[in-house]
Design an enzyme around this catalytic site. Structure first.
Site, PDB file in Angstrom:
ATOM      1  N   TRP A 152      41.008  51.394  44.554  1.00  0.00           N
ATOM      2  CA  TRP A 152      41.484  51.547  43.169  1.00  0.00           C
ATOM      3  C   TRP A 152      40.693  52.582  42.378  1.00  0.00           C
ATOM      4  CZ3 TRP A 152      37.286  50.846  40.210  1.00  0.00           C
ATOM      5  CH2 TRP A 152      36.268  50.031  40.717  1.00  0.00           C
ATOM      6  N   ASN A 153      39.520  52.996  42.879  1.00  0.00           N
ATOM      7  CA  ASN A 153      38.638  53.758  41.962  1.00  0.00           C
ATOM      8  C   ASN A 153      39.103  55.201  41.741  1.00  0.00           C
ATOM      9  OD1 ASN A 153      37.833  54.360  44.589  1.00  0.00           O
ATOM     10  ND2 ASN A 153      35.696  54.648  44.019  1.00  0.00           N
ATOM     11  N   LYS A 176      49.112  52.254  52.000  1.00  0.00           N
ATOM     12  CA  LYS A 176      48.935  51.075  51.168  1.00  0.00           C
ATOM     13  C   LYS A 176      47.934  51.387  50.064  1.00  0.00           C
ATOM     14  CE  LYS A 176      46.430  46.977  50.590  1.00  0.00           C
ATOM     15  NZ  LYS A 176      46.473  47.348  49.218  1.00  0.00           N
ATOM     16  N   PRO A 177      48.409  51.559  48.831  1.00  0.00           N
ATOM     17  CA  PRO A 177      47.458  51.753  47.739  1.00  0.00           C
ATOM     18  C   PRO A 177      46.852  50.402  47.346  1.00  0.00           C
ATOM     19  CG  PRO A 177      49.717  51.827  46.895  1.00  0.00           C
ATOM     20  CD  PRO A 177      49.810  51.556  48.379  1.00  0.00           C
ATOM     21  N   SER A 179      46.371  47.106  45.288  1.00  0.00           N
ATOM     22  CA  SER A 179      47.318  46.340  44.451  1.00  0.00           C
ATOM     23  C   SER A 179      46.940  46.439  42.978  1.00  0.00           C
ATOM     24  CB  SER A 179      47.303  44.857  44.791  1.00  0.00           C
ATOM     25  OG  SER A 179      47.133  44.637  46.116  1.00  0.00           O
ATOM     26  N   GLY A 229      37.329  52.148  51.329  1.00  0.00           N
ATOM     27  CA  GLY A 229      37.081  50.915  50.583  1.00  0.00           C
ATOM     28  C   GLY A 229      35.694  50.390  50.899  1.00  0.00           C
ATOM     29  N   SER A 230      35.542  49.100  50.764  1.00  0.00           N
ATOM     30  CA  SER A 230      34.202  48.519  50.893  1.00  0.00           C
ATOM     31  C   SER A 230      33.761  48.428  52.357  1.00  0.00           C
ATOM     32  CB  SER A 230      34.208  47.118  50.284  1.00  0.00           C
ATOM     33  OG  SER A 230      35.181  46.328  50.929  1.00  0.00           O
ATOM     34  N   GLU A 251      35.959  55.319  55.379  1.00  0.00           N
ATOM     35  CA  GLU A 251      35.177  55.857  54.260  1.00  0.00           C
ATOM     36  C   GLU A 251      34.710  54.650  53.458  1.00  0.00           C
ATOM     37  OE1 GLU A 251      34.450  58.962  53.677  1.00  0.00           O
ATOM     38  OE2 GLU A 251      35.763  59.930  55.122  1.00  0.00           O
ATOM     39  N   LEU A 252      33.450  54.277  53.603  1.00  0.00           N
ATOM     40  CA  LEU A 252      32.999  52.989  53.065  1.00  0.00           C
ATOM     41  C   LEU A 252      32.028  53.162  51.899  1.00  0.00           C
ATOM     42  CD1 LEU A 252      32.642  51.252  56.559  1.00  0.00           C
ATOM     43  CD2 LEU A 252      34.662  51.415  55.083  1.00  0.00           C
ATOM     44  N   CYS A 285      32.248  56.057  44.868  1.00  0.00           N
ATOM     45  CA  CYS A 285      31.462  55.766  46.068  1.00  0.00           C
ATOM     46  C   CYS A 285      30.298  56.743  46.206  1.00  0.00           C
ATOM     47  CB  CYS A 285      32.358  55.830  47.292  1.00  0.00           C
ATOM     48  SG  CYS A 285      33.267  57.366  47.377  1.00  0.00           S
ATOM     49  N   GLU A 382      25.424  48.608  46.006  1.00  0.00           N
ATOM     50  CA  GLU A 382      26.251  49.506  45.218  1.00  0.00           C
ATOM     51  C   GLU A 382      26.465  48.935  43.803  1.00  0.00           C
ATOM     52  OE1 GLU A 382      30.084  50.010  47.024  1.00  0.00           O
ATOM     53  OE2 GLU A 382      29.925  52.168  46.910  1.00  0.00           O
TER      54      GLU A 382
HETATM   55  P1  NAP Z   1      38.109  47.039  48.937  1.00  0.00           P
HETATM   56  O1  NAP Z   1      38.103  45.705  48.321  1.00  0.00           O
HETATM   57  O2  NAP Z   1      37.554  47.198  50.295  1.00  0.00           O
HETATM   58  O3  NAP Z   1      39.636  47.520  48.887  1.00  0.00           O
HETATM   59  C1  NAP Z   1      40.020  48.777  49.368  1.00  0.00           C
HETATM   60  C2  NAP Z   1      41.431  48.680  49.903  1.00  0.00           C
HETATM   61  O4  NAP Z   1      41.436  47.764  50.972  1.00  0.00           O
HETATM   62  C3  NAP Z   1      42.448  48.168  48.887  1.00  0.00           C
HETATM   63  O5  NAP Z   1      43.693  48.768  49.128  1.00  0.00           O
HETATM   64  C4  NAP Z   1      42.502  46.699  49.205  1.00  0.00           C
HETATM   65  O6  NAP Z   1      43.735  46.111  48.862  1.00  0.00           O
HETATM   66  C5  NAP Z   1      42.359  46.735  50.714  1.00  0.00           C
HETATM   67  N1  NAP Z   1      41.878  45.492  51.295  1.00  0.00           N
HETATM   68  C6  NAP Z   1      41.308  44.425  50.685  1.00  0.00           C
HETATM   69  N2  NAP Z   1      41.035  43.471  51.596  1.00  0.00           N
HETATM   70  C7  NAP Z   1      41.449  43.939  52.789  1.00  0.00           C
HETATM   71  C8  NAP Z   1      41.434  43.431  54.105  1.00  0.00           C
HETATM   72  N3  NAP Z   1      40.945  42.225  54.406  1.00  0.00           N
HETATM   73  N4  NAP Z   1      41.910  44.217  55.098  1.00  0.00           N
HETATM   74  C9  NAP Z   1      42.402  45.435  54.843  1.00  0.00           C
HETATM   75  N5  NAP Z   1      42.462  45.961  53.605  1.00  0.00           N
HETATM   76  C10 NAP Z   1      41.971  45.235  52.598  1.00  0.00           C
HETATM   77  O7  NAP Z   1      37.352  48.105  48.058  1.00  0.00           O
HETATM   78  P2  NAP Z   1      37.603  48.430  46.531  1.00  0.00           P
HETATM   79  O8  NAP Z   1      36.901  47.396  45.739  1.00  0.00           O
HETATM   80  O9  NAP Z   1      39.029  48.683  46.257  1.00  0.00           O
HETATM   81  O10 NAP Z   1      36.906  49.844  46.400  1.00  0.00           O
HETATM   82  C11 NAP Z   1      35.568  49.959  46.165  1.00  0.00           C
HETATM   83  C12 NAP Z   1      34.808  50.227  47.440  1.00  0.00           C
HETATM   84  O11 NAP Z   1      35.360  51.364  48.082  1.00  0.00           O
HETATM   85  C13 NAP Z   1      33.382  50.565  47.192  1.00  0.00           C
HETATM   86  O12 NAP Z   1      32.564  49.948  48.144  1.00  0.00           O
HETATM   87  C14 NAP Z   1      33.335  52.078  47.355  1.00  0.00           C
HETATM   88  O13 NAP Z   1      32.094  52.597  47.696  1.00  0.00           O
HETATM   89  C15 NAP Z   1      34.323  52.274  48.424  1.00  0.00           C
HETATM   90  N6  NAP Z   1      34.810  53.648  48.379  1.00  0.00           N
HETATM   91  C16 NAP Z   1      34.440  54.490  49.392  1.00  0.00           C
HETATM   92  C17 NAP Z   1      34.841  55.804  49.341  1.00  0.00           C
HETATM   93  C18 NAP Z   1      34.478  56.759  50.433  1.00  0.00           C
HETATM   94  O14 NAP Z   1      35.094  57.808  50.497  1.00  0.00           O
HETATM   95  N7  NAP Z   1      33.532  56.455  51.304  1.00  0.00           N
HETATM   96  C19 NAP Z   1      35.603  56.267  48.277  1.00  0.00           C
HETATM   97  C20 NAP Z   1      35.940  55.377  47.267  1.00  0.00           C
HETATM   98  C21 NAP Z   1      35.550  54.057  47.345  1.00  0.00           C
HETATM   99  P3  NAP Z   1      43.960  45.292  47.506  1.00  0.00           P
HETATM  100  O15 NAP Z   1      43.538  46.188  46.401  1.00  0.00           O
HETATM  101  O16 NAP Z   1      45.422  45.080  47.531  1.00  0.00           O
HETATM  102  O17 NAP Z   1      43.144  44.067  47.609  1.00  0.00           O
END
Ligand code: NAP
Length: 479
Positions: A152-153, A176-177, A179, A229-230, A251-252, A285, A382
């Protein structure tokens, strides 16, 4: 808020716009109010998205890279035409200041144009042969249907960082963006449709993350998963991918160190640190998470940095000249306040900010904490908030050791004018990106990704295209 903004959004898949009975509500983080809803798909529908993608694959891969590039240029033109409108949506769903949403649109467009061109440079090679009568050739082929998951960020650009190279390489994409922020991706799908990209080549799937990930992991049509994501979810995907040996790009999370050396240009260092820390309300991130300042310039740096932070305007992203928007939700705000309290409990001193701003939405005053202990959570986990923890170092070796003393390694920053030191840092810092006097180092033409627990693989640059191609050796005998 206009009625238009309260509308119910459909999902683009199989070349059609679908409305379903199940809805996901979208919240404006500046008010905490729900302002839109989006149709959510069920497992059968997600499954059928892959069937549609597979059906579209042969014709899409058969196009020349130049023809696929022409499609991507047309999408970029649509994105350009609608940049202000989609930027407005990004600010509504994510909260970031409008100027930064416009920046995200500009980068989205640039990614599309870069990969529209880069697809034409998916070179194989002919290798000088070692056996008489044989010849050896390497060709690159599209990996197949790609499942992409975005956070989402940066609601739009991080999805397009995946979709653009995959499409350029000849792969259909099921995206999948998050939610929490699907609206800008829905607007992007309209751009894809307007550009005439055949149905099934680009699709959105919105709904339960777990269910969608399960389909990505188990459906044999999905040949690659690319995720931002995370680290926690990344780890789950690695486990899930074991059964089918499904390739992953990950990309975590990050925990970027920012080193300020005593030979820096202090004003520039302050300016770039403000950008590295506070861009996207600290929810990036690559945000500077840990700020280390050489002791001899600590007092002067902190004085100027705090003065800069106090000038930042916090408020709803749609208000003019706002620098800091709300955090994404109550959970994000609570986690940031908890980190501040914990850092203070360990001896940190709040120099400015430190509190929630107002009671509507999820605003946090931009915060600087000095004298932060290495044991504090904000130096180990983080932060994802406009909170800048500062501490000191004495020598370059100590600075490098502190910077590398983390399980994460996405990006790092150093403020210095010493060219020899810059080379030493470039060689020794454990991170995928190093910004030297540069608080915003990400660009379409250079690789982006992490080491250690920050992920696998690279996006952007020529590496970003490579991630969606197979490498095949063709051996010719009897030549
Ligand atoms: P997140 O909770 O991991 O969610 C990221 C994406 O994964 C969302 O689309 C989310 O869907 C989905 N997701 C959630 N649970 C899942 C599961 N069990 N299996 C598969 N997909 C799942 O992370 P966030 O809170 O959105 O984003 C913040 C994190 O992303 C931070 O840790 C940040 O550092 C990291 N990030 C990394 C980068 C990079 O390039 N390395 C860039 C930006 C952000 P829903 O939203 O529908 O739950």
């Amino acid at each position: 808020m206009s009625n238009d903004e309260q509308k119910s959004y459909k999902v683009y898949f199989g070349g059609k716009w679908i409305e379903t009975g199940e809805k996901i509500q979208i919240t404006d983080p500046a008010t905490g109010e729900k302002f839109a809803s989006v149709s959510a798909l069920n497992r059968d529908q997600v499954h059928s998205a892959f069937d549609a993608a597979q059906a579209a694959f042969p014709a899409w891969r058969a196009l020349t890279a130049k023809e696929r590039g022409a499609f991507l240029f047309r999408v970029a033109d649509e994105v350009h035409k609608r940049a202000d409108e989609i930027a407005h949506l990004i600010t509504l769903e994510n909260g970031k200041p409008l100027a930064q949403s416009k920046g995200e649109m500009a980068m989205t467009e640039d990614h599309l144009r870069w990969f529209a061109e880069e697809g034409r440079r998916a070179y194989g090679r002919v290798i000088p042969h070692q056996a008489p009568g044989k010849r050896n050739m390497v060709v690159k082929t599209p990996i197949g249907v790609v499942g992409a998951i975005a956070p989402w960020n940066f609601p739009l650009v991080l999805g397009i960082r995946k979709a653009a190279p995959a499409l350029a390489a000849g792969c259909p994409v099921v995206l999948k963006p998050s939610s929490q922020t699907p609206l800008s991706s829905i607007a992007f799908a309209e751009c894809v449709e307007a550009a005439g990209i055949p149905g099934g080549v680009f699709q959105l799937v919105i709904g339960s993350a777990r269910m969608i990930a399960e389909e990505f992991l188990t459906n044999p049509i999905c040949r690659k998963i690319t995720f931002t994501g995370s680290t926690e979810v990344g780890r789950e995907l690695i486990k899930g991918a074991a059964q089918a040996i499904k390739p992953l790009s990950l990309e975590l999370g990050g925990l970027a160190p920012l080193l300020v050396f005593d030979d820096c240009n202090l004003d520039q260092a302050v300016q770039e640190t403000l950008i590295a820390k506070f861009r996207n309300t600290g929810q990036s991130c690559i945000a500077a998470n840990r700020i280390y300042v050489q002791r001899s310039i600590h007092d002067e740096f902190v004085k100027r940095f705090v003065a800069g932070v106090q000038k930042l305007k916090t408020g709803p992203g749609l208000e003019p000249s706002v620098d800091i928007g709300p955090l994404i939700n109550q959970q994000g705000l609570d986690a940031a306040l908890a980190q501040i309290e914990e850092a203070v409990g360990r001896g940190g001193k709040v120099l400015c900010g430190g509190k929630r701003k107002g009671s509507t939405g999820y605003f946090l005053e931009p915060t600087v904490i000095d004298g932060v202990s290495a044991a504090s959570l904000c130096m180990r986990e983080e932060t994802f908030a406009p909170v800048a923890p500062i501490t000191t170092f004495e020598t370059e070796d100590e600075a490098i050791e502190l910077a590398n003393g983390s399980e994460f390694g996405l990006s790092a920053y150093a403020m210095t004018r010493d060219i020899a030191r810059i080379f030493r840092l470039a060689e020794r810092i454990e991170a995928g990106t190093l910004g030297i006097n540069d608080g915003a180092p990400t660009t379409s033409n250079a690789p982006f990704g992490g080491v250690k627990q920050s992920g696998w693989g690279r996006e952007l640059g020529s590496e970003g295209l490579e991630a969606f191609m197979e490498t095949k050796h063709v051996s010719f005998g009897g030549m």
